[in-house]
Design a protein around this motif. Sequence first.
Motif: not given
Lengths: 205, 205
Positions: A100-125
């Motif tokens: 309910q929190a992430v499926d098709g929501t902007t929250m889900g899009r943010s979650l995916v964006g953060l996981i993607a960014e964490a792969q190349s931003d060590p501080d964020l990881a």
Amino acid sequence: MPNTKESDPAKKGRPRSAEVEKAILKAAATLLAERGFKAFTIEEVALRAKVGKPSIYRRWQSKGTLALDAFLTQYVPLLPPINTRSLTGDLQAALTAWIQAVDGTTMGRSLVGLIAEAQSDPDLAIAWHERFISTARGQHRLMIERAIEREEIPRDSDVDVLMDMLYGPAYHRLLNGHLPFNERSVQEVVEVIVAGAKSRSAAPS
Amino acid sequence: MPNTKESDPAKKGRPRSAEVEKAILKAAATLLAERGFKAFTIEEVALRAKVGKPSIYRRWQSKGTLALDAFLTQYVPLLPPINTRSLTGDLQAALTAWIQAVDGTTMGRSLVGLIAEAQSDPDLAIAWHERFISTARGQHRLMIERAIEREEIPRDSDVDVLMDMLYGPAYHRLLNGHLPFNERSVQEVVEVIVAGAKSRSAAPS
């Protein structure tokens, strides 16, 4: 009297530090939801929160960690602790709340964006792990540990693997988009985990 | 006689098209392994492959799709089809091969970089799905379908969910880095999946 430069609103007519922080987080969360992580900039957050960029950099070391905190401010309240007194009930409720929190929501899009960014931003990881993964797993772990205490599943169950079998398939579908993760998927996943974990009771230890 | 501008090596002393493609893919794979996806550029690939940038853009629409093809050229041969004639054997062999290919390897770093990039590059997301996910899942599906044919697990098993329960936890740990995914994790995951899938035989249908 302590230094009141930052904290006394009367002094310069500036909002107090906690209010500045709240305004920044709100602006960041809105921007993240509207534009996604790639178009998220400190400049735009500063503009929307009506603060100077130094006010942001004093509190967050990168756009990644600011986006993370903005995300968590909105995400964490959507995933309350769960206790239905059965393993099946707990796992179904937890995974359903996640969908309910992430499926098709902007929250889900943010979650995916953060996981993607964490792969190349060590501080964020690091921040991602400390402020999100550790906290979330600490909460999820309780569901499995209570099932062990109730003797629903064997004492030697691998708690971490069971947690990853619950959330792993859901994140896998969210990130790869090959199939939707819906109520039916929740039921199937939970059924296999609970039956599989229980069946080890019968195995020689 | 057809147009031989691109394909006749004698004409201008240029290598034939297939050789150009091979050189580009090899240079791209090496660069991806050395620098990761963020530092991967068409310019650098062209330089290393000793071709002009147009030779690359004629064949690939973006750096994402070039990186994907370069990755697949090296990755796919590491994951051969598996058939041990038991579900446990198949799932263990498949997941073990996956770990050997990606755990702590440049291949694993490329895999993670491509998944991250696909979140914000729609061309890559489509190519990722068509050239990788569909193919990989087509192969993995056979392991579950053969187990159904052998009557190891019930006919109404959810093949897609079982595949995601196998690879989901592995990708989850690879991307979030909270715990290593090792031989022990493989055993635990496979044991729960197989026992859980089998136990549904006993349930009323």
